[in-house]
Design a protein around this motif. Structure first.
Motif, PDB file in Angstrom:
ATOM      1  N   ASP A  85      44.287  38.301  30.417  1.00 33.04           N
ATOM      2  CA  ASP A  85      45.138  37.756  31.480  1.00 33.04           C
ATOM      3  C   ASP A  85      45.226  38.717  32.656  1.00 33.04           C
ATOM      4  O   ASP A  85      45.286  38.291  33.815  1.00 33.04           O
ATOM      5  N   LEU A  86      45.258  40.003  32.353  1.00 29.07           N
ATOM      6  CA  LEU A  86      45.300  41.038  33.382  1.00 29.07           C
ATOM      7  C   LEU A  86      44.364  42.163  32.952  1.00 29.07           C
ATOM      8  O   LEU A  86      44.246  42.456  31.772  1.00 29.07           O
ATOM      9  N   LEU A 102      35.782  38.504  39.264  1.00 28.47           N
ATOM     10  CA  LEU A 102      36.360  38.756  37.956  1.00 28.47           C
ATOM     11  C   LEU A 102      37.885  38.658  37.965  1.00 28.47           C
ATOM     12  O   LEU A 102      38.503  38.457  36.929  1.00 28.47           O
ATOM     13  N   TRP A 103      38.474  38.829  39.140  1.00 30.67           N
ATOM     14  CA  TRP A 103      39.919  38.682  39.289  1.00 30.67           C
ATOM     15  C   TRP A 103      40.245  37.393  40.035  1.00 30.67           C
ATOM     16  O   TRP A 103      39.469  36.917  40.864  1.00 30.67           O
ATOM     17  N   THR A 104      41.412  36.837  39.760  1.00 27.81           N
ATOM     18  CA  THR A 104      41.901  35.656  40.464  1.00 27.81           C
ATOM     19  C   THR A 104      42.325  36.015  41.887  1.00 27.81           C
ATOM     20  O   THR A 104      42.921  37.068  42.113  1.00 27.81           O
ATOM     21  N   ASP A 105      42.040  35.156  42.824  1.00 22.33           N
ATOM     22  CA  ASP A 105      42.467  35.340  44.211  1.00 22.33           C
ATOM     23  C   ASP A 105      43.994  35.249  44.277  1.00 22.33           C
ATOM     24  O   ASP A 105      44.594  34.239  43.908  1.00 22.33           O
ATOM     25  N   ILE A 106      44.638  36.327  44.741  1.00 23.19           N
ATOM     26  CA  ILE A 106      46.106  36.353  44.813  1.00 23.19           C
ATOM     27  C   ILE A 106      46.601  36.474  46.251  1.00 23.19           C
ATOM     28  O   ILE A 106      47.738  36.869  46.504  1.00 23.19           O
ATOM     29  N   THR A 107      45.756  36.121  47.209  1.00 22.95           N
ATOM     30  CA  THR A 107      46.077  36.331  48.616  1.00 22.95           C
ATOM     31  C   THR A 107      47.414  35.719  49.015  1.00 22.95           C
ATOM     32  O   THR A 107      48.266  36.387  49.625  1.00 22.95           O
ATOM     33  N   ASP A 108      47.625  34.445  48.706  1.00 25.22           N
ATOM     34  CA  ASP A 108      48.865  33.778  49.123  1.00 25.22           C
ATOM     35  C   ASP A 108      50.084  34.408  48.458  1.00 25.22           C
ATOM     36  O   ASP A 108      51.142  34.565  49.083  1.00 25.22           O
ATOM     37  N   ALA A 303      43.420  49.965  39.847  1.00 25.11           N
ATOM     38  CA  ALA A 303      43.904  48.719  40.437  1.00 25.11           C
ATOM     39  C   ALA A 303      44.089  47.710  39.306  1.00 25.11           C
ATOM     40  O   ALA A 303      43.423  47.787  38.273  1.00 25.11           O
ATOM     41  N   LEU A 304      44.996  46.763  39.508  1.00 24.60           N
ATOM     42  CA  LEU A 304      45.288  45.753  38.485  1.00 24.60           C
ATOM     43  C   LEU A 304      45.224  44.365  39.083  1.00 24.60           C
ATOM     44  O   LEU A 304      45.787  44.104  40.156  1.00 24.60           O
ATOM     45  N   GLY A 305      44.533  43.460  38.392  1.00 24.29           N
ATOM     46  CA  GLY A 305      44.450  42.083  38.854  1.00 24.29           C
ATOM     47  C   GLY A 305      44.536  41.105  37.699  1.00 24.29           C
ATOM     48  O   GLY A 305      44.542  41.495  36.526  1.00 24.29           O
ATOM     49  N   ILE A 306      44.614  39.838  38.029  1.00 24.31           N
ATOM     50  CA  ILE A 306      44.707  38.766  37.036  1.00 24.31           C
ATOM     51  C   ILE A 306      43.297  38.296  36.686  1.00 24.31           C
ATOM     52  O   ILE A 306      42.507  37.954  37.566  1.00 24.31           O
TER      53      ILE A 306
END
Length: 417
Positions: A85-86, A102-108, A303-306
């Motif tokens: 998940d992360l 590989l990470w979900t777009d979290i821009t918004d 760095a950490l992403g979804i």
């Protein structure tokens, strides 16, 4: 056009999951989020998770993997469409993972963070690809100068006045080396690509030079600033001021050398401050200066992403956003004597008692993180063209040629990403 290392179906699924998420309530108590990290970041990742789990119904379960095995583990999971998940990653890998989807777009979601402008700017940049955000700062490690105040006093130097230029640093090292015996003026990791970039590059940046172009596609090792920085360290080694072991130091025994109390001053990781102080040494901390002034740091860490295949994007974002709050940054990160990822929390209650920590924390806003998609193969790998170049510049017969040929080879390597 955005290049990707994931199948089209995987990216489509990730985009659908992101589009259907509704704002990160994190209220589903049945959800246990998986978070992967490399061993180097395990303790702080688990500290984040423990604090979050204590106050949230959604839980976070951390799994750490050996540093050297981690990239392959992530690649395998991506290929099997089974990313956690992360997941955290060495920040220099962030541009590569972001570009590969590989990470979900979290821009918004990122735009909705009130304190987004206070997050470590170089980390935010590293987690951005084609103006879209994919990861946030998770942990921060900084390069600084650490110096032995007892040796400063013995050498007739003021222990409260560390060097403010790289040339002054060299002068201080020479004066301490003149004490004789088994005392050495300085020490560095001369057989370690990551060590040298972490500690030499800040002097290049502080001098107005650079190592890569803005897009991370061309190396600029053959700049006057880079040549002069290498000349300072090369001279210190040739004069015997830098401990002979510096030539073969590949990283594992670097901290141990500084802990002996026999090294006057050296560029190092800020997290070593406490460990060296535990040996009984009176340790000072200062920014890494440029040739004639200025200061900078290499903003490392993770760095950490979804994960792009997560089915719990809302809950994952809730945790990711929470890690950037003052509660997490002061109550977890700073309390553990780590560097906050927010520039507005540098002088927090836990750091206030130690001016050295405030000095280190304040460098987050001034430092840089190199941005390149194929960074590891170009710079950190033991077979990288960077290691060949730096060895030639420090110990070879023609430093200028080594840096020029290194620039060409690294530029070619970067193009293979």
């Amino acid at each position: 056009m955005r290049r990707t290392g994931l199948p089209a179906l995987l990216l489509a699924a990730a985009l659908v999951a992101s589009a259907c998420s509704g704002g990160g309530s994190g209220q589903d108590g049945d959800v246990v989020l998986t978070l992967w990290t490399r061993a180097a970041t395990e303790s702080l990742s688990k500290a984040y998770a423990e604090a979050y789990n204590a106050t949230h119904s959604t839980k976070v379960e951390v799994t750490a993997y050996p540093n050297e095995e981690y990239p392959a583990k992530l690649a395998s999971a991506a290929g099997a469409r089974a990313l956690p998940d992360l997941f955290a990653a060495d920040v220099v890998f962030a541009p590569q993972y972001a570009s590969q989807g590989l990470w979900t777009d979290i821009t918004d979601r990122f735009e909705g963070l009130e304190h987004r402008e206070h997050l470590a700017p170089s980390h935010v940049r590293a987690g951005t690809w084609e103006d879209r955000n994919y990861a946030l700062p998770h942990t921060v490690d900084l390069s600084v100068l650490l110096y032995n105040k007892d040796l400063y006093r013995k050498a007739g130097l003021d222990p409260e006045k560390p060097p403010t230029t790289l040339r002054e640093y060299a002068d201080h090292a020479r004066r301490i080396h003149a004490l004789g015996g088994d005392v050495r003026g300085t020490y560095f990791g001369g057989n370690c690509g990551g060590c040298v970039e972490f500690t030499f590059w800040p002097s290049v940046w502080a001098s107005g030079g650079d190592v890569l172009d803005d897009e991370g596609e061309r190396a600029t090792l053959d700049s006057p600033e880079m040549a002069e920085v290498f000349e300072v360290y090369r001279s210190l080694y040739e004069e015997g001021v830098a401990a002979p072991a510096s030539k073969d130091e590949a990283g594992p025994t670097w901290l141990g050398a500084l802990r002996t109390g026999k090294v006057g001053i050296g560029p190092a990781a800020s997290v070593w401050l406490g460990e060296i102080a535990e040996s009984g040494a009176d340790v000072g901390l200062a920014p890494i200066p440029g040739l004639d002034g200025g200061e900078s740091t290499f903003v490392g860490g993770d760095a950490l992403g979804i994960g792009a295949t997560s089915e719990h994007v809302d809950q994952a974002w809730d945790f990711l956003a929470w890690t950037t709050t003052e509660q997490a940054q002061v109550g977890v990160v700073a309390k553990g004597k780590n560097v906050p990822t927010r520039t507005d929390l540098a002088a927090n209650e836990h750091a206030a008692a130690d001016p050295r920590l405030v000095t280190a924390n304040s460098l987050v806003a001034k430092g840089r993180t190199p941005y390149a998609r194929n960074f590891n193969a170009s710079f950190n790998d033991p077979q990288s063209p960077w290691l060949t170049a730096l060895r030639g510049a420090l110990f070879g017969p023609d430093p200028a040629k080594a840096l020029a040929e290194g620039s060409t080879a690294i530029t070619a390597s970067l193009g293979q990403g």
